[in-house]
Design a protein around this motif. Sequence first.
Motif, PDB file in Angstrom:
ATOM      1  N   VAL A 203       7.203 -22.949  18.409  1.00 27.38           N
ATOM      2  CA  VAL A 203       7.981 -22.740  19.538  1.00 27.38           C
ATOM      3  C   VAL A 203       7.326 -21.450  20.318  1.00 27.38           C
ATOM      4  N   THR A 204       6.902 -21.505  21.479  1.00 27.95           N
ATOM      5  CA  THR A 204       6.640 -20.295  22.053  1.00 27.95           C
ATOM      6  C   THR A 204       7.637 -19.680  23.090  1.00 27.95           C
ATOM      7  N   GLY A 205       7.822 -18.339  23.389  1.00 28.90           N
ATOM      8  CA  GLY A 205       8.718 -17.570  24.040  1.00 28.90           C
ATOM      9  C   GLY A 205       8.009 -16.965  25.512  1.00 28.90           C
ATOM     10  N   SER A 206       8.306 -15.868  25.630  1.00 28.50           N
ATOM     11  CA  SER A 206       7.669 -15.205  26.871  1.00 28.50           C
ATOM     12  C   SER A 206       6.347 -14.982  26.746  1.00 28.50           C
ATOM     13  N   GLU A 207       5.577 -14.926  28.170  1.00 29.03           N
ATOM     14  CA  GLU A 207       4.260 -14.683  28.102  1.00 29.03           C
ATOM     15  C   GLU A 207       3.819 -13.584  29.053  1.00 29.03           C
ATOM     16  N   ASP A 208       2.927 -12.653  28.759  1.00 34.34           N
ATOM     17  CA  ASP A 208       2.533 -11.484  29.584  1.00 34.34           C
ATOM     18  C   ASP A 208       0.912 -11.792  29.856  1.00 34.34           C
ATOM     19  N   PHE A 209       0.716 -11.917  31.057  1.00 38.61           N
ATOM     20  CA  PHE A 209      -0.634 -11.949  31.477  1.00 38.61           C
ATOM     21  C   PHE A 209      -1.109 -10.599  32.142  1.00 38.61           C
TER      22      PHE A 209
ATOM     23  N   GLU B 152     -11.004 -17.101  13.726  1.00 35.15           N
ATOM     24  CA  GLU B 152     -11.961 -16.223  13.205  1.00 35.15           C
ATOM     25  C   GLU B 152     -11.581 -14.788  13.531  1.00 35.15           C
ATOM     26  N   ARG B 153     -10.207 -14.459  13.459  1.00 31.45           N
ATOM     27  CA  ARG B 153      -9.632 -13.075  13.196  1.00 31.45           C
ATOM     28  C   ARG B 153      -9.874 -12.339  14.724  1.00 31.45           C
ATOM     29  N   GLU B 154     -10.269 -13.195  15.850  1.00 29.88           N
ATOM     30  CA  GLU B 154     -10.578 -12.554  17.188  1.00 29.88           C
ATOM     31  C   GLU B 154      -9.206 -12.458  17.955  1.00 29.88           C
TER      32      GLU B 154
ATOM     33  N   TYR C 109      -8.229 -14.305  27.611  1.00 34.02           N
ATOM     34  CA  TYR C 109      -7.916 -15.547  28.290  1.00 34.02           C
ATOM     35  C   TYR C 109      -8.610 -17.055  27.788  1.00 34.02           C
ATOM     36  N   ASN C 110      -9.747 -16.783  27.158  1.00 34.36           N
ATOM     37  CA  ASN C 110     -10.742 -17.891  26.770  1.00 34.36           C
ATOM     38  C   ASN C 110      -9.879 -18.624  25.459  1.00 34.36           C
ATOM     39  N   TRP C 111      -8.818 -17.778  24.859  1.00 35.76           N
ATOM     40  CA  TRP C 111      -8.160 -18.373  23.961  1.00 35.76           C
ATOM     41  C   TRP C 111      -6.831 -19.172  24.136  1.00 35.76           C
ATOM     42  N   TYR C 112      -6.408 -18.876  25.317  1.00 39.77           N
ATOM     43  CA  TYR C 112      -5.126 -19.360  25.566  1.00 39.77           C
ATOM     44  C   TYR C 112      -4.747 -20.641  25.734  1.00 39.77           C
ATOM     45  N   GLU C 113      -5.644 -21.681  25.949  1.00 35.41           N
ATOM     46  CA  GLU C 113      -5.426 -23.090  26.078  1.00 35.41           C
ATOM     47  C   GLU C 113      -5.377 -23.547  24.565  1.00 35.41           C
TER      48      GLU C 113
END
Length: 212
Positions: free
Chosen positions: A158-164, A191-193, A142-146
Motif C-alpha cells: 500500500v502506498t501513502g503520501s507522494e512528493d513530486f 538494479e539499486r537505482e 520520474y522514469n521509475w514512477y509508473e
Amino acid sequence: MVSYLTILEKGNWEQTIDKSRFISLVFPVKTVEEVNLGLEKARQLYPNARHYVYAYRLYEGKLEKSTDDGEPQGTGGRPVLDVLQFRELWDVLVVVIRYFGGILLGTGGLTRAYGGTARQLLDQLEVSRLVSHTIYEVEAGYNWYETLKYQYRLNNWVTGSEDFSATVKVEVFVRDEERQKFEERLAEFTEREVVCREKGSILRAESVGSRC
C-alpha cells in the motif's frame, strides 16, 4: 509481527425482554482512560438506568475486565466478556445498559440477555485486523514512477503520501513479515537505482468482514 482483531467503529443495538430494556454500546478503546471515557459517555446517553454492565479487552498488556454492576455475580459482565473472547476481539469496550421493567429474569435469563444483547450488536459491525507494517520512503527518478507503482499494486504493498520535486518520494506500507521480500524485490528490479529508507512502523487495518 503484531496482528489482532478489533472493531474500529462505535455502534448500538437494543432489545426488550420481559419489559426490561437492554441497550448495547461498543467503543473502540486503547487505554483504561479511554474505557472510562466510554463508560461516562454511556451514562450520559442513557441516564438513570438500573445497571451499566460492561466488559473490555486491551491488547497492550493483554488486559481484560468485566463487571456485573449490581446484577447477580457472573450474570452480566462475564457473558459479555465471553462474547469478546470467543470472537478474539481486542481494544474493544462493550457496555450493556438495563432499564429494569419490573420482572425478574433469573440468573439464566440475565446471562442470556446480557450475552445476547452484546452478540447481536457485534454481529452487525465490521471486524478489522490490525497488522504491523513498516513504513518505507522510496525515492526515485520520474522514469521509475509508473514501474514502481505497478510493482506496489502487484505485490499488494500500500502506498501513502507522494512528493513530486526533483525526484519522486513515495511512502510504502509493507507488512513486517514481507520486509525482506520487499527490499530484495526492490533492489532486484531497479538494479539499486532507487533509494529506500525506513521511516518507522504503524498498525494498519485490514477488513475481515463480520464474524458471526
